[in-house]
Design a protein around this motif. Structure first.
Motif, PDB file in Angstrom:
ATOM      1  N   ALA A 516       0.841  -1.202   0.000  1.00 48.63           N
ATOM      2  CA  ALA A 516       0.000   0.000   0.000  1.00 48.63           C
ATOM      3  C   ALA A 516       0.877   1.253   0.000  1.00 48.63           C
ATOM      4  CB  ALA A 516      -0.918  -0.018   1.218  1.00 48.63           C
ATOM      5  N   CYS A 517       1.954   1.223   0.777  1.00 47.42           N
ATOM      6  CA  CYS A 517       2.839   2.406   0.845  1.00 47.42           C
ATOM      7  C   CYS A 517       3.521   2.628  -0.497  1.00 47.42           C
ATOM      8  CB  CYS A 517       3.888   2.222   1.937  1.00 47.42           C
ATOM      9  SG  CYS A 517       3.164   2.227   3.564  1.00 47.42           S
ATOM     10  N   LEU A 518       3.945   1.530  -1.156  1.00 47.28           N
ATOM     11  CA  LEU A 518       4.595   1.666  -2.458  1.00 47.28           C
ATOM     12  C   LEU A 518       3.603   2.223  -3.481  1.00 47.28           C
ATOM     13  CD1 LEU A 518       6.716  -1.584  -2.435  1.00 47.28           C
ATOM     14  CD2 LEU A 518       7.633   0.707  -2.735  1.00 47.28           C
ATOM     15  N   GLU A 519       2.351   1.795  -3.358  1.00 49.83           N
ATOM     16  CA  GLU A 519       1.335   2.279  -4.292  1.00 49.83           C
ATOM     17  C   GLU A 519       1.134   3.785  -4.102  1.00 49.83           C
ATOM     18  OE1 GLU A 519      -2.434   0.279  -4.031  1.00 49.83           O
ATOM     19  OE2 GLU A 519      -3.322   1.894  -5.235  1.00 49.83           O
ATOM     20  N   LYS A 520       1.026   4.197  -2.818  1.00 49.15           N
ATOM     21  CA  LYS A 520       0.840   5.632  -2.540  1.00 49.15           C
ATOM     22  C   LYS A 520       2.005   6.447  -3.080  1.00 49.15           C
ATOM     23  CE  LYS A 520      -1.689   5.377   1.759  1.00 49.15           C
ATOM     24  NZ  LYS A 520      -1.448   5.451   3.192  1.00 49.15           N
ATOM     25  N   ALA A 521       3.214   5.872  -2.997  1.00 47.20           N
ATOM     26  CA  ALA A 521       4.405   6.609  -3.442  1.00 47.20           C
ATOM     27  C   ALA A 521       4.553   6.562  -4.958  1.00 47.20           C
ATOM     28  CB  ALA A 521       5.645   6.045  -2.758  1.00 47.20           C
ATOM     29  N   GLY A 522       3.644   5.866  -5.647  1.00 45.20           N
ATOM     30  CA  GLY A 522       3.679   5.831  -7.111  1.00 45.20           C
ATOM     31  C   GLY A 522       4.591   4.765  -7.672  1.00 45.20           C
TER      32      GLY A 522
END
Ligand code: ADP
Length: 660
Positions: A516-522
């Motif tokens: 989820a964090c990687l997704e938020k960071a693009g």
């Protein structure tokens, strides 16, 4: 020229490379007074005892068996030889032979077992890690200002080089301990077997040889033996002193070797190396100008006085053995004891003398090593000056969106870096509340990073105070206070470990949260392409299947790492500097989603990227000169922000374009 500047010169090639002067290293090569040397060694013992008591127990037991066993065998074989040359009683001979064999076999077995144990407890690799842990713990527990200090790094570098260069410092203490202990036991066993050599009288019928019984003669022989015994190690220690005196030069040589010798293997320098053919000057520095090349001062000393002292020491040892033989054989000839005892006495006196020599040499080495232990303890004794409070920080409170009860306040804060009389920050006063988005802008050197360092309590203000909910941050538990900040520094570092572990900063982690964090960071698009997903190793250092990532991708992973920590304050220092314009736009577009209800502090040079922040702080010459929203600030003609905004705008293609 001090060593470090000539080292820099050697690297940059801007100045003439010169050997450091001896006086530059005076401190480490000074002879340490005896009392201080004893105290330093005692401290080293305490450190090691805490790290590895098994080392001392196994070494002591092994030394006891391996030193005393030969004496026991020497004593028993003398009894057998005397029986053979005397009464020749077969029963007695058989008994003696059986006891000798049984004892020798038993001791050999015991020695082998103890040797295995001792080797396991004194493994070089484990001891290396143990020493490293002492330094690492110290580094991690010291004030950041001390950790950042050039003197601290100089000490650490000296310790590392001393260690690499013949184990001087903590490593050498263990060798000295083992050598010293073995020597003491050798001396004890030797004395026990030698006493009768001097006390057994030559019988009266020996004529002139009865002079050997005269106390003066005994004292003379003992004195002569002792003098020769001590001379050999004194000469050896004299030779070793040259190494100690050359410590500064040798360490400098090691640094050069580590730099110039490893230079061609450094992947990050590969391009420069190839284009500018830098290997040519590396070879020159190593082969002709190195401290260790054949014509260097160290090489001259090694070929000259050092080897002369060593040769003299060896000659003195031979002289000693000759003297012992003459004295023992004369007494046996005169009938003081049987022929069988000749081997015992020669063996015992030689071992006793060897033990005394080793003892003197171990004590000398301990004293020489004390100079290096001084450096070790100078580092370990760096005091912590920051006050560490005990108040708990209630993290829960920061996550409650909109709860303005919790706020940070800078109250007339001023800061000078240690050793500097310049104010990096002065008269800074502001408040910010939970959930706010703050942008910090200003020219290089205006104090933005210093502001963040004070906020995270890496340093304490020189004047004024920083308050969290009205309480000075110094009063909170230090580690807990720092844990409320997640910072992406400009020069962040990722590790050559799997992607997921990089994001979570630990080996066991929550997969869904990391994704989820990687997704938020693009990073989600790239993540989908990775062969092993979160388990894909970054870089190829430890895994051939590892992936190389671009600067922009690395920045996204660093952002994901900051988000994974779930700290209530997130500080981003130029978080999009390495991103392409599309990726940068995506990050801004979903910035609110990314930082959620956290308080975000955002440092940037690109003013257009600060527009989404509710408040912009404009730093100049260590102070906040303006603050407000983008619209307010850009409208203040003549203000710093207005000038910066228009200065950036003029560099872009169309006059009407906004700065990017
Ligand atoms: P910015 O982040 O705005 O570029 P900094 O906060 O890094 O500015 O620097 C503010 C001032 O403090 C500058 O004059 C800089 O030279 C000085 N400074 C920064 N770091 C140190 C340091 N470790 N020791 C001494 N001075 C420093």
């Amino acid at each position: 020229m001090p060593a470090c500047s000539s080292f820099k010169a050697a690297i940059t090639g801007r100045e003439e490379y010169r050997m450091p002067k001896r006086s530059a290293h005076k401190k480490q090569t000074d002879k340490v007074p005896l009392k201080e040397a004893a105290a330093l060694n005692w401290r080293a013992f305490q450190i090691w005892w805490e790290l590895s008591p098994r080392f001392f127990i196994s070494t002591t037991l092994f030394a006891l068996v391996s030193v005393l066993a030969p004496y026991a065998e020497l004593y028993l074989s003398a009894l057998i030889l005397n029986e053979l040359s005397g009464a020749r009683d077969p029963q007695a001979l058989l008994r003696l032979a059986a006891v000798t064999l049984a004892l020798a076999a038993g001791l050999a077995l015991l020695k082998a077992g103890l040797s295995r144990w001792k080797n396991a407890c004194s493994d070089w690799g484990i001891q290396w890690f143990q020493r490293r842990s002492v330094y690492t713990q110290k580094l991690l527990s010291m004030d950041f200002s001390k950790m950042d200090d050039a003197h601290t790094h100089d000490l650490l570098s000296q310790i590392r080089q001393n260690d690499q260069w013949s184990g001087w410092g903590l490593a050498r203490f263990l060798w000295n301990f083992e050598e010293g202990l073995t020597a003491v036991l050798k001396v004890g066993g030797g004395i026990a077997l030698t006493v009768s050599l001097f006390t057994l009288p030559v019988p009266a019928h020996a004529g002139e040889l009865t002079a050997l019984n005269h106390p003066l003669f005994v004292v003379l022989v003992i004195g002569l033996l002792l003098a020769v015994t001590f001379l050999a190690p004194l000469l050896a220690n004299k030779a070793e002193r040259y190494w100690v005196e050359a410590a500064g030069q040798a360490k400098f040589g090691n640094r050069c070797f580590n730099f110039f010798g490893m230079f061609p293997f450094d992947r990050e320098r590969a391009l420069d190396l190839r284009i500018y053919r830098q290997e040519r000057f590396c070879i020159k520095k190593l082969m002709t100008e190195s401290v260790f090349c054949p014509g260097s001062p160290i090489a001259r000393v090694a070929k000259g006085p050092m080897s002369a002292y060593r040769a003299l020491g060896a000659a003195v040892s031979v002289l000693f053995t000759g003297l012992v033989y003459v004295f023992v054989c004369l007494k046996a000839w005169a009938g003081a004891f049987g022929v069988g005892s000749i081997a015992q006495y020669v063996g015992a006196v030689t071992a006793l003398s060897g033990g005394l020599s080793d003892l003197v040499s171990a004590l000398g080495s301990m004293r020489n090593n004390a100079a290096f232990l001084r450096t070790t303890f100078e580092f370990l004794d760096i005091p912590n000056e920051m006050y560490r409070g005990s108040l708990p920080v209630e993290k829960r409170a920061f996550c409650e969106k909109g709860d303005n009860e919790y706020e940070i306040e800078f109250r007339n804060v001023g800061f000078q870096y240690p050793g500097s009389s310049q104010w990096a920050l002065r008269h800074v006063s502001l408040k910010f509340t939970a959930g706010e988005r703050l942008a910090v802008v200003g020219r290089n050197g205006s104090g933005k990073t210093t502001f963040i360092k004070l906020l995270c309590r890496l340093y304490d203000p020189t004047e004024g105070e920083i308050l969290l909910n009205g309480i000075d941050i110094r009063k909170y538990q230090y580690d807990e206070y720092q844990s409320i900040f997640s910072v992406v520094f400009q020069d962040f570092q990722l590790l050559s470990v799997p992607l997921g572990e990089n994001v979570a900063a630990r080996a066991a982690y929550d997969l869904a949260r990391a994704e989820a964090c990687l997704e938020k960071a693009g990073f989600d698009g790239r993540l989908a392409e990775l062969p092993e997903g979160l388990d894909t190793c970054l870089y190829k250092d430890f895994d051939e299947q590892g992936v190389e990532i671009s600067g922009g991708e690395a920045q996204k992973i660093a952002l994901a790492r900051a988000l994974y920590k779930e700290a209530p304050y997130i500080v981003l220092d130029e978080p999009t500097a390495a991103l392409d314009p599309v990726a940068e736009f995506e990050v801004y577009a979903k910035f609110d989603e990314i930082v959620e209800d956290k308080t975000a502090i955002y440092i940037s040079h690109r003013l257009s990227s600060c527009r989404f922040c509710s408040r912009i702080l404009v730093f100049d010459q260590g102070g906040i000169v303006q603050q407000g929203s983008h619209e307010q600030l850009v409208a203040e003609a003549g203000g710093k922000y207005h000038a910066l905004w228009h200065a950036q705008a003029q560099y872009y293609a169309k006059p009407e374009a906004e700065p990017v």
